[in-house]
Enzyme design. Sequence first.
Site, PDB file in Angstrom:
ATOM      1  N   LYS A 194       2.400 -29.152  -9.328  1.00  0.00           N
ATOM      2  CA  LYS A 194       2.687 -30.579  -9.115  1.00  0.00           C
ATOM      3  C   LYS A 194       4.038 -30.903  -9.738  1.00  0.00           C
ATOM      4  CE  LYS A 194      -2.201 -31.901  -9.010  1.00  0.00           C
ATOM      5  NZ  LYS A 194      -3.287 -32.680  -9.651  1.00  0.00           N
ATOM      6  N   LYS A 239       2.441 -38.828 -10.970  1.00  0.00           N
ATOM      7  CA  LYS A 239       1.421 -39.260 -11.946  1.00  0.00           C
ATOM      8  C   LYS A 239       1.677 -38.635 -13.304  1.00  0.00           C
ATOM      9  CE  LYS A 239      -1.005 -35.227 -11.923  1.00  0.00           C
ATOM     10  NZ  LYS A 239      -1.638 -34.442 -12.996  1.00  0.00           N
ATOM     11  N   THR A 251      -5.205 -38.490 -15.390  1.00  0.00           N
ATOM     12  CA  THR A 251      -4.095 -37.949 -16.177  1.00  0.00           C
ATOM     13  C   THR A 251      -3.568 -38.953 -17.191  1.00  0.00           C
ATOM     14  OG1 THR A 251      -3.499 -36.683 -14.198  1.00  0.00           O
ATOM     15  CG2 THR A 251      -1.905 -36.707 -15.956  1.00  0.00           C
ATOM     16  N   ARG A 280       0.394 -12.583 -15.582  1.00  0.00           N
ATOM     17  CA  ARG A 280       1.695 -12.003 -15.940  1.00  0.00           C
ATOM     18  C   ARG A 280       1.551 -10.975 -17.058  1.00  0.00           C
ATOM     19  NH1 ARG A 280       5.030 -13.756 -19.826  1.00  0.00           N
ATOM     20  NH2 ARG A 280       3.839 -15.709 -20.013  1.00  0.00           N
ATOM     21  N   GLU A 310       4.187 -31.030 -17.169  1.00  0.00           N
ATOM     22  CA  GLU A 310       5.056 -31.030 -15.993  1.00  0.00           C
ATOM     23  C   GLU A 310       5.955 -32.266 -15.910  1.00  0.00           C
ATOM     24  OE1 GLU A 310       5.618 -28.703 -13.864  1.00  0.00           O
ATOM     25  OE2 GLU A 310       3.839 -27.533 -13.396  1.00  0.00           O
ATOM     26  N   ASN A 337       0.215 -34.193 -20.313  1.00  0.00           N
ATOM     27  CA  ASN A 337       1.295 -35.178 -20.228  1.00  0.00           C
ATOM     28  C   ASN A 337       0.997 -36.382 -21.117  1.00  0.00           C
ATOM     29  OD1 ASN A 337       3.306 -34.249 -17.998  1.00  0.00           O
ATOM     30  ND2 ASN A 337       1.279 -33.797 -17.193  1.00  0.00           N
TER      31      ASN A 337
END
Length: 336
Positions: free
Chosen positions: A110, A195, A252, A32, A286, A260
């Site tokens: 995700k 998850k 994760t 970007r 997320e 996370n």
Amino acid sequence: MTRAAVLGAGSWGTAYAKVLADAGTEVTIWARRPEVALALATEHRNPFYLADVQLPAVAATDDHERALDGADIVVLAVPSQSLRGNLEHWRPALRRALDENDASLLSLAKGIETGTLLRMSQVITEVTGADPGSVAVLSGPNLAREIATGQPAATVIACSDEARAVALQQSCATGYFRPYTNVDVVGCEIGGACKNVIALACGIASGMGLGDNSVASLITRGLAEIIRLGVALGAEPVTLAGLAGVGDLVATCTSPLSRNRSFGHVLGAGGSMEAAQEATHGQVAEGVKSCGSVRALAAAHDVEMPLTDAVNLVCHEGLSVREAVGNLLGRRIKPE
């Protein structure tokens, strides 16, 4: 030679572009910001993500049309909640890639879209008009930094068109990155989205000073939630027992490299949402955005997900972490 356009130059987009290049695929990364594209093209590194990782020779640009020109693989590597907006902007060039090159669209995102409660593959087909058989998803225990430094890892590429999944598999297979194929797109996407929410819960537990028994219990009960939702949506339970389910969940929920888990750890230690965001260096966790949409999706299918409910209450409705733990421990006892 297979040509891939990687749209998104965050940690995972950058790492996956390296995997593709190492596998012999010609790669162009879209960034970007022009300064990121320039550094990728001239210095072969990303100054903002994985800055110490030297990349192989890849092309880079801040012009999505140039990135997509001639591409037969399009890797969508932007956060789940911004995917739709980006797709709408890219749609004419994506349509050309689909119509002229029979391109495969591979999602790395995700999450469950807020409002629509759609999985990422559903968002892609809705916005682009692509045949579902042209859309694939990638999921597994894929911490970007470890993969970017060449540590061995495995992943799953799921697509309803098995031949397309195999072609995508061949485009990214290296000595350190082992892709498997699957046709269960729903299972892979539900595992990948949920998850992140369970990882927040594990991070909270860690931040509170709770030990391995607590974290293992959260992972296991979290998996039970994920399987219940996945089966309700048509997923195969065996998918969620594999790399896209258990594998991704364990990585994760336990790794300090997980955004996370790190976000949750700050909350568990008494920090605010703002402090948790700062601790993850502004990168997207997320699960914070997806926990509400996962919860709503579960409610729409009459699926019980108490851990997801608790995380949503902590992140968005002001419940303290200690109240959340108390509520979970106070639930009625029952058979596993």
